[in-house]
Design an enzyme around this catalytic site. Structure first.
Site, PDB file in Angstrom:
ATOM      1  N   GLY A   1     -74.387 -16.481  86.402  1.00  0.00           N
ATOM      2  CA  GLY A   1     -75.472 -16.744  85.463  1.00  0.00           C
ATOM      3  C   GLY A   1     -76.412 -17.812  85.981  1.00  0.00           C
TER       4      GLY A   1
ATOM      5  N   ASP B   1     -82.889 -15.827  75.057  1.00  0.00           N
ATOM      6  CA  ASP B   1     -82.587 -15.268  76.388  1.00  0.00           C
ATOM      7  C   ASP B   1     -81.811 -13.958  76.249  1.00  0.00           C
ATOM      8  OD1 ASP B   1     -82.713 -15.180  79.136  1.00  0.00           O
ATOM      9  OD2 ASP B   1     -80.863 -16.305  79.416  1.00  0.00           O
TER      10      ASP B   1
END
Length: 503
Positions: free
Chosen positions: A347, A463
């Site tokens: 990530g 997000d």
């Protein structure tokens, strides 16, 4: 294009009854009277004068093959239809009587007429010629350099208006004040068969010649086949067609002392106000950042103190039995010391690993990047938010770990990983039948609805993407990764952010 530059001699106003110039080239063969070409020419000139009054411009052709004649007539844009028709009629008769060439053009003050044995409509070729003329026009006596600058400022602006403003029909006139007693009047025009760019190019070339021959004098005309320009120190056109241009500092003379002082003081005042506002803005911004930002040590202390954590209505972290604190050693054992074989993905703030706890339960361990201030903020945000969120379409946070620079979040394990693995994999994509897709869509929607409307805290994820939508063994969608989420007040529906977030 053949061009002639004619300084205005003796008078400011050119007589409308006499031609300004006739171009009857000797290098072009003459036609024989009473031949088909001659007869077609007479018919063409009659057609020009009878059709010109409608719009002030007309072109046509008569005849076939070697006897064909092309013709064009243009009237000045500020005259009425009757005067236009009369001017073209006189010009046609004049050119018929005075010229026997198969290609000729005649210019009057108010109109121009051209004919040729070859096609010339819509063509602009500037070949400029500068004939000898007597320089009997008076020279400008006061500041000729500045006079030239003011003149060309006026003419260049008129040229742009004529070429690129459709309503002008390729004609523009205007005036500009050179001094209290002197005003410059200007006029430009193009034939309407050429394009706006060709018109502007023709006028620009003509103005170059006008500047060379006449910018130091009190008047001048440049005539060409597809455009013409003219200026004088007395008005020579219809006043209703003009528009006023004001040249900067056109009145000349020196500024008075009080005007200079006033402008300097006003400029200094504006500058001081701008500087003051900038200083106030930066001081306010720095103060706001100091109030809102916490040091990494404070956050680490806040998170490391309790063995388990949850969040109050005021956003404070308190102890809870629901969220378990797990040591670094236990996490390393569960993930095989963060073995690459157990790595599920990467990530923005760290990697995610598969782990197996001593009781046999599978978990996902999110290891935040070391020495990352954004990672610290994200870590606190996820712990604070997810500890309080309970919904079947949100990934459940089981615990967390914090030791030195290492920060971990322990989630329930999602066997089918993230949605992007199915969307962008041609083989796995076949598993997404309509029923499964529908279920995933509904799951995402229910998760978002819970975050926006049904949870205690109104939360905006900021997000949401396929990578952050995880799928369990039954392909149930669950939203994850709340590191960039933002908490809203209960009745709040808008807010400003200080930086761009999400991908």
């Amino acid at each position: 294009m053949l061009i002639f530059i004619i300084p205005i001699l003796f008078f400011h106003h050119v007589s409308g009854s006499d031609p300004l110039f006739i171009w009857c080239p000797s290098e072009i063969p003459d036609y024989t009277p009473n031949t088909p070409f001659h007869n077609n020419l007479k018919l063409l000139l009659e057609s020009l004068s009878s059709n010109i009054s409608t719009s002030g411009y007309y072109n046509t052709s008569i005849g076939e093959e070697q006897d064909k004649v092309y013709g064009q007539a243009l009237c000045r844009g500020d005259i009425n239809s009757k005067i236009c028709e009369k001017c073209v009629e006189e010009a046609s008769q004049d050119i018929l009587n005075k010229c026997r060439s198969q290609d000729a053009i005649i210019w009057y003050e108010l109109c121009q007429v051209r004919y040729s044995f070859q096609m010339f409509i819509s063509r602009m070729v500037y070949t400029g010629k500068f004939p000898e003329v007597d320089n009997q026009e008076k020279n400008v006596s006061k500041d000729p350099k500045r006079f030239s600058e003011v003149l060309m400022y006026l003419m260049n602006n008129l040229s742009y208006e004529a070429a690129f403003v459709p309503s002008k029909n390729m004609f523009a006139s205007g005036e500009i004040e050179f001094s209290r007693k002197i005003t410059i009047y200007g006029l430009v025009q193009c034939t309407r068969d050429i394009s706006d760019t060709s018109c502007y190019n023709c006028l620009s070339s003509a103005l170059g010649d006008l500047s060379a021959c006449c910018s130091h004098r009190e008047g001048g005309i440049v005539l060409s086949r597809t455009c013409n320009v003219r200026f004088e120190l007395s008005q020579f056109f219809n006043a209703s067609s003009q528009y006023l241009l004001v040249y900067p500092s056109s009145k000349g003379g020196k500024w008075k002392a009080w005007m200079v002082v006033l402008i300097i003081c006003a400029s200094m005042l504006v500058l001081a106000v701008v500087i003051g506002l900038c200083i106030a803005y930066f001081l306010r911004k720095q103060g706001s950042e100091r109030d809102e930002e916490k040091t990494e040590q404070m956050l680490l202390h806040q998170l490391a103190t309790p063995r388990s954590v949850t969040i109050t209505q005021d956003g404070e972290l308190i102890s809870s039995e629901e969220l378990v604190f797990i040591s670094l050693a236990a996490i390393k054992e569960a993930t095989g010391n963060f073995s690459d074989t157990n790595k599920l993905g990467q990530g923005g703030f760290g990697a995610v690993y598969k782990g197996v706890l001593p009781d046999g339960n599978e978990v996902a361990v999110k290891r935040l990047s070391r020495k990352s201030w954004q990672g610290i903020e994200e870590f606190k945000n996820e712990v604070s938010l997810i500890a309080k969120l309970q919904h079947k379409n949100l990934v459940k946070l089981l615990g967390y770990g914090l030791e030195g620079e290492e920060k971990f979040l322990i989630y329930e394990f999602m066997a089918n990983k993230s949605l992007d693995k199915f969307i962008f994999d041609s083989e796995k994509r076949s598993q997404l039948d309509w029923k499964t897709c529908y279920g995933i869509i509904i799951g995402i929607a229910r998760g978002l609805l819970y975050l926006h409307e049904e949870s205690r805290l109104r939360i905006i994820h900021r997000d949401l993407k396929p990578n952050n939508v995880l799928l369990d063994r039954d392909m149930v969608a669950k939203i994850s990764d709340f590191g960039m989420a933002r908490i809203f007040c209960e009745n709040q529906n808008a807010a400003n952010t200080k930086r761009v977030v999400g991908t």
